[in-house]
Design a protein around this motif. Structure first.
Motif, PDB file in Angstrom:
ATOM      1  N   ALA A  69       0.582  -1.169   0.000  1.00  0.00           N
ATOM      2  CA  ALA A  69      -0.070   0.098  -0.046  1.00  0.00           C
ATOM      3  C   ALA A  69       0.894   1.384   0.039  1.00  0.00           C
ATOM      4  O   ALA A  69       0.663   2.441  -0.804  1.00  0.00           O
ATOM      5  CB  ALA A  69      -0.971  -0.060   1.212  1.00  0.00           C
ATOM      6  N   ALA A  70       1.842   1.272   0.682  1.00  0.00           N
ATOM      7  CA  ALA A  70       2.996   2.404   0.834  1.00  0.00           C
ATOM      8  C   ALA A  70       3.610   2.566  -0.581  1.00  0.00           C
ATOM      9  O   ALA A  70       3.879   3.947  -1.247  1.00  0.00           O
ATOM     10  CB  ALA A  70       3.767   2.098   1.928  1.00  0.00           C
ATOM     11  N   ASN A  71       4.022   1.449  -1.145  1.00  0.00           N
ATOM     12  CA  ASN A  71       4.449   1.376  -2.464  1.00  0.00           C
ATOM     13  C   ASN A  71       3.721   1.857  -3.589  1.00  0.00           C
ATOM     14  O   ASN A  71       3.872   3.006  -4.464  1.00  0.00           O
ATOM     15  CB  ASN A  71       4.919   0.260  -2.779  1.00  0.00           C
ATOM     16  N   GLY A  83      -6.522   6.113  -0.213  1.00  0.00           N
ATOM     17  CA  GLY A  83      -7.665   4.809  -0.169  1.00  0.00           C
ATOM     18  C   GLY A  83      -7.491   3.781  -1.326  1.00  0.00           C
ATOM     19  O   GLY A  83      -7.632   2.575  -0.790  1.00  0.00           O
ATOM     20  N   ALA A  84      -7.283   4.259  -2.280  1.00  0.00           N
ATOM     21  CA  ALA A  84      -7.196   3.000  -3.521  1.00  0.00           C
ATOM     22  C   ALA A  84      -5.814   2.472  -3.314  1.00  0.00           C
ATOM     23  O   ALA A  84      -5.871   1.083  -3.427  1.00  0.00           O
ATOM     24  CB  ALA A  84      -7.310   3.863  -4.742  1.00  0.00           C
ATOM     25  N   ALA A  85      -4.985   3.097  -2.919  1.00  0.00           N
ATOM     26  CA  ALA A  85      -3.291   2.243  -2.626  1.00  0.00           C
ATOM     27  C   ALA A  85      -3.676   1.193  -1.441  1.00  0.00           C
ATOM     28  O   ALA A  85      -3.146   0.026  -1.456  1.00  0.00           O
ATOM     29  CB  ALA A  85      -2.329   3.288  -2.141  1.00  0.00           C
ATOM     30  N   LEU A  86      -4.300   1.623  -0.544  1.00  0.00           N
ATOM     31  CA  LEU A  86      -4.704   0.630   0.861  1.00  0.00           C
ATOM     32  C   LEU A  86      -5.657  -0.639   0.118  1.00  0.00           C
ATOM     33  O   LEU A  86      -5.372  -1.615   0.711  1.00  0.00           O
ATOM     34  CB  LEU A  86      -5.340   1.255   1.765  1.00  0.00           C
ATOM     35  N   LEU A  87      -6.516  -0.073  -0.704  1.00  0.00           N
ATOM     36  CA  LEU A  87      -7.383  -1.022  -1.112  1.00  0.00           C
ATOM     37  C   LEU A  87      -6.803  -2.215  -2.119  1.00  0.00           C
ATOM     38  O   LEU A  87      -6.914  -3.343  -2.010  1.00  0.00           O
ATOM     39  CB  LEU A  87      -8.527  -0.771  -2.002  1.00  0.00           C
ATOM     40  N   THR A  88      -5.732  -1.655  -2.794  1.00  0.00           N
ATOM     41  CA  THR A  88      -5.097  -2.636  -3.876  1.00  0.00           C
ATOM     42  C   THR A  88      -4.185  -3.363  -3.217  1.00  0.00           C
ATOM     43  O   THR A  88      -3.288  -4.053  -3.616  1.00  0.00           O
ATOM     44  CB  THR A  88      -4.357  -1.549  -4.975  1.00  0.00           C
ATOM     45  N   GLY A  89      -3.658  -2.964  -1.755  1.00  0.00           N
ATOM     46  CA  GLY A  89      -2.535  -3.782  -1.117  1.00  0.00           C
ATOM     47  C   GLY A  89      -3.082  -4.927  -0.173  1.00  0.00           C
ATOM     48  O   GLY A  89      -2.362  -5.916  -0.118  1.00  0.00           O
TER      49      GLY A  89
END
Length: 351
Positions: A129-131, A173-179
């Motif tokens: 998610a951070a990446n 938010g999208a990064a957390l979901l895709t992680g």
């Protein structure tokens, strides 16, 4: 004597059988079994540990200083580009803490990967998610600069700090979901089996989300920006490239160069030779990870090289940090005097 000889032979045969807790000849016998693969050694040794320690010790304070300077510029100018750069620096800090410190140093070096599987998989979500957040905030900056140069009227009418903040929040938010799907990511250093369908899907999703799709956006947008600048150069003798545009070109170019080795090694591990068996792929992945993580610490030097305003703001941060220390030392060296003095006679006067 015959019975004693048979008993001795039976004991020797039992000793040679591979047992789970046996030692000596049994371990040597197990070492030659074809179904137990040989693990590739870590040729790099302690070099990655030293490298990540130096990267974290230097990169984290530099990114914190960059955050303070960009926060001042964003508050002072209210430009959306500074908000995107501020979010990019914050995501780089999270990447350094989660991936470099927790992933490589704490989990890999200190704990030697002896971590419960649930903890490792949960850390995978935060790492990816951070990446994803770091990469796609750079995509937001690219789209903003493209809109400012190629569609200036629309950009002036629609861009604002509030919209930039909402866009950054949506990307986070999208990064957390895709992680979340990367909870099932397999450790490439321990993945001895052939890749399954899920593993192959996750590896390709990682390469697409982190490298191929963002680099495609960077390439298209940067080409359009360069063509726009060339058209302006035909009407002006010396076309000037804005500081934000120069920073954008530098950030995207450094990302494409520094992340290319990791993407190539990941696909090579997936289809040619796994890291678990080939020490050369193991070494290549170690080096590629070190090069990719360098991307989290180089933006400060780029900002200082390009922007005179950023350099002046950094000097202001140092001066403001030094001023309380100077005032404190001066106040400590002064002797306190009473505010009211008793009335006295002038010098030379007598009673």
């Amino acid at each position: 004597m015959r019975l004693a000889g048979d008993e001795t032979a039976a004991q020797l045969w039992v000793t040679l059988l591979p047992t789970p807790n046996s030692s000596g000849l049994s371990q040597e016998f197990e070492g030659h079994r074809p179904e137990s693969p040989v693990t590739s050694p870590c040729v790099a040794g302690v070099i990655p540990v030293i490298y990540y320690s130096v990267l974290l010790g230097l990169g984290l304070p530099v990114n914190l200083l960059t955050t303070v300077a960009l926060a001042r510029l964003a508050t002072r100018t209210r430009k959306p580009s500074y908000y995107y750069l501020l979010a990019l620096t914050a995501s780089d800090i999270v990447t350094q803490v989660v991936i470099v410190f927790v992933g490589f140093l704490l989990q890999g070096a200190v704990l030697a990967r002896e971590v419960p599987q649930a903890v490792v998989r949960t850390a995978n979500i935060l790492e990816f998610a951070a990446n994803h957040a770091s990469v796609w905030i750079a995509v937001l900056l690219t789209v903003d600069r493209y809109s400012a140069l190629c569609h200036p009227l629309r950009h002036r009418a629609t861009s604002s700090p509030g919209r930039a903040q909402r866009a950054v929040a949506a990307v986070l938010g999208a990064a957390l979901l895709t992680g979340i799907p990367f909870y099932w990511w397999l450790d490439v250093w321990r993945d001895a089996d052939p890749p399954s369908t899920l593993d192959e899907v996750l590896k390709w999703a990682h390469c697409l989300i982190v490298y191929f799709v963002p680099c495609g956006v960077f390439l298209v947008a940067n080409l359009a920006i360069v063509r726009r600048l060339q058209r302006r150069g035909q009407s002006r003798p010396r076309p000037q490239v804005g500081k934000s545009t120069a920073i954008l070109l530098g950030v995207t170019t450094l990302f494409a160069l520094l992340w290319a080795p990791r993407t190539f090694v990941m696909l090579y591990h997936l289809y040619v030779a796994p890291v678990y068996h080939d020490w050369r792929v193991h070494l290549a992945l170690d080096v590629a990870n070190m090069v990719a993580m360098l991307n989290t610490a180089v933006n400060f030097g780029l900002y200082c090289f390009v922007s005179k305003t950023f350099r002046a703001t950094v000097r202001g941060v140092f001066q403001d940090a030094h001023l309380p220390c100077t005032l404190g030392s001066r106040s400590a060296g002064m002797v306190a005097e009473p505010m009211l003095k008793p009335p006295g006679l002038p010098k030379g006067a007598e009673l």
